[in-house]
Design a protein around this motif. Structure first.
Motif, PDB file in Angstrom:
ATOM      1  N   TYR A  40       0.818  -1.208   0.000  1.00 30.82           N
ATOM      2  CA  TYR A  40       0.000   0.000   0.000  1.00 30.82           C
ATOM      3  C   TYR A  40       0.858   1.266   0.000  1.00 30.82           C
ATOM      4  O   TYR A  40       0.591   2.207  -0.761  1.00 30.82           O
ATOM      5  CB  TYR A  40      -0.940   0.007   1.211  1.00 30.82           C
ATOM      6  N   ILE A  44       0.830   4.310  -2.847  1.00 30.43           N
ATOM      7  CA  ILE A  44       0.570   5.715  -2.518  1.00 30.43           C
ATOM      8  C   ILE A  44       1.721   6.602  -2.985  1.00 30.43           C
ATOM      9  O   ILE A  44       1.506   7.644  -3.629  1.00 30.43           O
ATOM     10  CB  ILE A  44       0.326   5.887  -1.009  1.00 30.43           C
ATOM     11  N   ALA A  70      -4.721  10.033   1.572  1.00 32.50           N
ATOM     12  CA  ALA A  70      -3.324   9.667   1.321  1.00 32.50           C
ATOM     13  C   ALA A  70      -2.949   9.848  -0.144  1.00 32.50           C
ATOM     14  O   ALA A  70      -1.892  10.394  -0.474  1.00 32.50           O
ATOM     15  CB  ALA A  70      -3.060   8.224   1.765  1.00 32.50           C
ATOM     16  N   ALA A  71      -3.808   9.385  -1.054  1.00 30.08           N
ATOM     17  CA  ALA A  71      -3.524   9.522  -2.481  1.00 30.08           C
ATOM     18  C   ALA A  71      -3.542  10.985  -2.898  1.00 30.08           C
ATOM     19  O   ALA A  71      -2.665  11.446  -3.648  1.00 30.08           O
ATOM     20  CB  ALA A  71      -4.541   8.724  -3.294  1.00 30.08           C
ATOM     21  N   SER A  74      -0.345  12.637  -1.783  1.00 27.55           N
ATOM     22  CA  SER A  74       0.796  12.196  -2.577  1.00 27.55           C
ATOM     23  C   SER A  74       0.856  12.946  -3.904  1.00 27.55           C
ATOM     24  O   SER A  74       1.930  13.398  -4.335  1.00 27.55           O
ATOM     25  CB  SER A  74       0.712  10.689  -2.824  1.00 27.55           C
ATOM     26  N   ASN A 133      -8.467   4.087  -5.868  1.00 32.77           N
ATOM     27  CA  ASN A 133      -7.526   3.340  -5.048  1.00 32.77           C
ATOM     28  C   ASN A 133      -8.290   2.443  -4.071  1.00 32.77           C
ATOM     29  O   ASN A 133      -8.728   2.887  -3.014  1.00 32.77           O
ATOM     30  CB  ASN A 133      -6.602   4.304  -4.295  1.00 32.77           C
TER      31      ASN A 133
END
Length: 243
Positions: A40, A44, A70-71, A74, A133
């Protein structure tokens, strides 16, 4: 993006309800997904690298099923100076609230429109990158083609879809082997047999994964002519499709 340790299924439950992305899950989600989904963190981190290569100025990035962001974070770290907007969508109010806190902790000139909604109700427009995701596997199978058509229609030429999913396998021995390796991964990360069993029961009617072949056929049917798996660990994979 701090969270508590996931102990949701640590005690025996007489009646196990279907899995929901509620406040309990939002509070432990970081720990849960890192201990449950092999690779994971790599996925990410690489989303930001994809954004560097594929996101064009004055376009949009969609993170559909953004959870705690999180994505989005990033990608956002890579987009300053491109005059882009990120549209981050999740249907869980608990996830959206915590995602907003995480976004507030990082200064960026790239705005994020954070929307609490069903991703099936979002019209994708002027997009150079769309992220799904570990999201589509929670949709009813009948809705997946419609979602992908919306994404394809809203992508600019050369636009990128990154699709990460748990996989099923058409070869039974491969399915059995990779399932066992995934279970060993969760055991090594501290989950008990009780936790593994109860969470599996809670997901049984909620998460319906597809095979890699099903994903490719569905993407081709919507018009995507370029497709590949860029990452796989056991029964989890991340794919790219280019318009």
């Amino acid at each position: 993006m701090n969270s508590s340790q996931d102990t949701i299924y640590a005690q025996a439950c007489e009646n196990i309800s279907d899995f929901k992305f509620d406040e309990r899950v939002a509070g432990v989600f970081n720990d849960m997904i890192k201990r449950s989904v092999p690779g994971y963190g790599q996925i990410i981190n690489t989303l930001g690298d994809f954004a560097t290569k594929c996101v064009v100025p004055n376009s949009r990035v969609y993170d559909l099923g953004c959870s705690l962001g999180a994505a989005t974070l990033s990608v956002r770290r890579k987009l300053d100076g491109r005059n882009c907007t990120i549209i981050a969508v999740d249907n869980s109010e608990s996830m959206i609230e915590r995602c907003q806190q995480n976004l507030n902790a990082y200064v960026s000139e790239t705005p994020v429109d954070l929307i609490c909604a069903d991703i099936r109700d979002i019209k994708v427009e002027n997009a150079s990158m769309v992220i799904l995701n570990f999201t589509m596997q929670f949709l009813a199978p009948k809705d997946r083609e419609t979602l992908l058509k919306n994404i394809y229609d809203g992508l600019l030429p050369g636009g990128l879809l990154v699709l990460s999913e748990k996989l099923t396998f058409e070869d039974a021995p491969v399915q059995s082997l990779l399932d066992e390796l995934h279970l060993d991964f969760k055991r090594a990360n501290g989950y008990s047999e009780l936790e593994i069993s109860q969470k599996r029961s809670s997901l049984e009617h909620v998460m319906k994964p597809d095979s890699l072949q099903q994903h490719e056929r569905r993407l081709n049917a919507q018009g995507f002519s370029h497709f590949s798996v860029w990452f796989q660990c056991f029964n989890f994979a991340s794919m790219v499709a280019i318009k």
